[in-house]
Design an enzyme around this catalytic site. Sequence first.
Site, PDB file in Angstrom:
ATOM      1  N   CYS A   1      26.970  22.351   1.980  1.00  0.00           N
ATOM      2  CA  CYS A   1      26.534  21.098   1.369  1.00  0.00           C
ATOM      3  C   CYS A   1      27.562  20.561   0.367  1.00  0.00           C
ATOM      4  CB  CYS A   1      25.142  21.244   0.761  1.00  0.00           C
ATOM      5  SG  CYS A   1      24.359  19.632   0.513  1.00  0.00           S
TER       6      CYS A   1
ATOM      7  N   HIS B   1      21.781  23.586   5.051  1.00  0.00           N
ATOM      8  CA  HIS B   1      21.602  24.727   4.143  1.00  0.00           C
ATOM      9  C   HIS B   1      21.179  25.978   4.907  1.00  0.00           C
ATOM     10  CE1 HIS B   1      22.151  23.026   0.076  1.00  0.00           C
ATOM     11  NE2 HIS B   1      21.822  21.894   0.683  1.00  0.00           N
TER      12      HIS B   1
ATOM     13  N   GLU C   1      21.501  28.988   4.167  1.00  0.00           N
ATOM     14  CA  GLU C   1      20.968  30.053   3.292  1.00  0.00           C
ATOM     15  C   GLU C   1      19.457  29.952   3.131  1.00  0.00           C
ATOM     16  OE1 GLU C   1      22.310  27.329   2.214  1.00  0.00           O
ATOM     17  OE2 GLU C   1      21.304  26.671   0.373  1.00  0.00           O
TER      18      GLU C   1
END
Length: 242
Positions: free
Chosen positions: A109, A213, A215
């Site tokens: 990001c 994202h 994660e």
Amino acid sequence: MKPIIGITTFCEDKPKKTYSSVSYNYIKSVHLAGGTPITIPLIKTEEDIQNYLDIVDALLFSGGEDVNPLAYGENPVREVKHTSPERDEYETLLYKEALKRNIPILGICRGTQLINIASGGTLYQDINSQVPNTLGHCPFENPVHNLYHTVNLEADSKLFNIFEAKELKVNSFHHQAVNKIAPNFKATAFSSDGIIEAIEYQGDSFIVCVQWHPEDLTIHHPHFVKLFKALVDEAIRYNKLK
Ligand code: MN
């Protein structure tokens, strides 16, 4: 041997104190992939940066604030509200020094946006106001692990090799995106509206940057661990050459 993966952080002002913060999901995802995560605080002297780079086998540039448009020669549009010139400066220095050492890098990001700018590219400061007829890219009210839009991976790319797929469903929490791609980088994933969703370095170093994202997806959608595993594998290779 488990490689050490350095994760960038930001300063978070709370009423009584300032905290060195980053989402725990980065830490968890690196650990799930077999790396030892460490966080790198925002300290921007050259000597400290060299010390951190001596310790790590790879770096993860995490998400966060908009990069100050002045860093790429533009004044801000009205939608750019939260910037941190201190973080921009420290991460730019960290990135440039890491590049000199060929340290493997994953950008996520803001990390993607920062790396594109530090390498000579530019951004759309605000997709909604600057690019007509795009998809939604920033549903802030969605849970972070919700899959939201598709991305198409370029066949000749590291991402395609990592996921072994032409299309992925991803989450999306960005109001900015890569505009002019930095020299030596190539766009390797796009959403269906043409917005660049990933860039990769074309030189010898492993630098893969995604706009979504991953994660936040590794628990509910475990195939996203593959991206962190790719970073860990590159970190092991880099450590052997150190
Ligand atoms: Mn998106």
